[in-house]
Enzyme design. Sequence first.
Site, PDB file in Angstrom:
ATOM      1  NE  ARG A  75      13.647 -21.798 -26.449  1.00  0.00           N
ATOM      2  CZ  ARG A  75      13.061 -20.681 -26.873  1.00  0.00           C
ATOM      3  NH1 ARG A  75      11.802 -20.439 -26.533  1.00  0.00           N
ATOM      4  NH2 ARG A  75      13.710 -19.825 -27.632  1.00  0.00           N
ATOM      5  CG  HIS A 102       7.374 -22.147 -30.032  1.00  0.00           C
ATOM      6  ND1 HIS A 102       8.535 -22.840 -29.815  1.00  0.00           N
ATOM      7  CD2 HIS A 102       7.595 -20.886 -29.578  1.00  0.00           C
ATOM      8  CE1 HIS A 102       9.429 -22.031 -29.265  1.00  0.00           C
ATOM      9  NE2 HIS A 102       8.870 -20.844 -29.110  1.00  0.00           N
TER      10      HIS A 102
END
Length: 309
Positions: A224, A272
Amino acid sequence: MKRIFVASRGDPEHMASLFRTQLPEHEVFTQAPQRGDAPVPYIVVGRPAPGLIASVPGLELVLSLNAGIEHLLASGEVPDHLPIVRLVDDGLADGMSDWVLGHALAWHRNLAFYKDLQAKREWSPQPEKLARERIVAVLGAGALGAQAAGHFVRFGFQTRVWSRSCRQVEGAKSFAGRDGLQAAVAGADILVNLLPLTAETANVVNANVLGALAPGALFINGARGGHVVDGDLIAALDGGGLSSAALDVFRTEPLPADDPLWSHPRVLLSPHVAAPTHARTAVAEMAETIRRYERGEKLPHLVDRALGY
C-alpha cells in the site's frame, strides 16, 4: 435458497456465473437489492460505494475481493458484529510473487541499465553479483510475503523476513517488532514491502529504514502507498541511497498527473496491477469459505479488527 450479492467492479456477471457453477444451490445476483427484498447473507465486494453494505438486508458475511481490507474498516460501514473474510488465494499470491521477482531479478542482473546503454549504443559491461551475495529483506510474512520470501530463498538470495509475530519462512531469517525492523533491513540490497496497512505499519518505510539499506539498493512496494513516506523515498532516490524503486501502489490512486513519481528517472511504476484478483481462483476460494460457514466450521482468513487485517 441463500443469496449471494456479487458487488465487484469490472465484470461482476462473469464472477457471478462462476459462483453459480461452484454453488448451484444458491441464488447469485449482481444488482443491488431493493427495500423489502429477501435477506442476502453474503456480499462479495472490493471497494464498495458508500452506503452499499448498509443497504443489504440480512447480511451475515462480507467476502473481500482483496487481501487488503483497510478500506472496509476505515469506512465504518461494516458493523462490528459482521465478520469479514479477506481474500487469500493462489492466484493472488502467484501474481504478486511474479511481479516482485520480475523486478528483483531484472535489477539484480542490471537489465534496465543495459537497456539504457543499448539506446545510447554503448558497450559497457558492469560488475555482476551472484544471488547468494545479495541480501533481500521482505516486510510481511503473511500469504503474500511468505511466498515471495520463499522464492528468494530458492533463488539463493540471503533472505530475511520481518513481521509482527516473527513468522518463520523456511530458509529465511525472521525478525519481529520495531526493535527487529532495523536489524532486518540493515545492509539489505533489496527491500520488498508486502505488509498489511494498519495503524502500526503506516509510514513504516521512512528515512530510517531506507537509510539502513545497502548503498544503491532497490525498493519494491506491492502493498500500500500508505506504508511509505513519499518525501523520504524521493530524497533517498535523489541522494543515491536508493538506485531505483518499483512501485505499484500509491497514497492516491490513480496517481495524480502532477505527482513527481511519474517522471522520476529512478522509478518504475505500474497502476496497481501487481496482484490482480483472478476470478476463477478467487471464486473457488470464496465458495469454499461459504461452504465452511454453512457447515459451522472455523473460517480461514477471518479479519481481526484489533490487528487491522
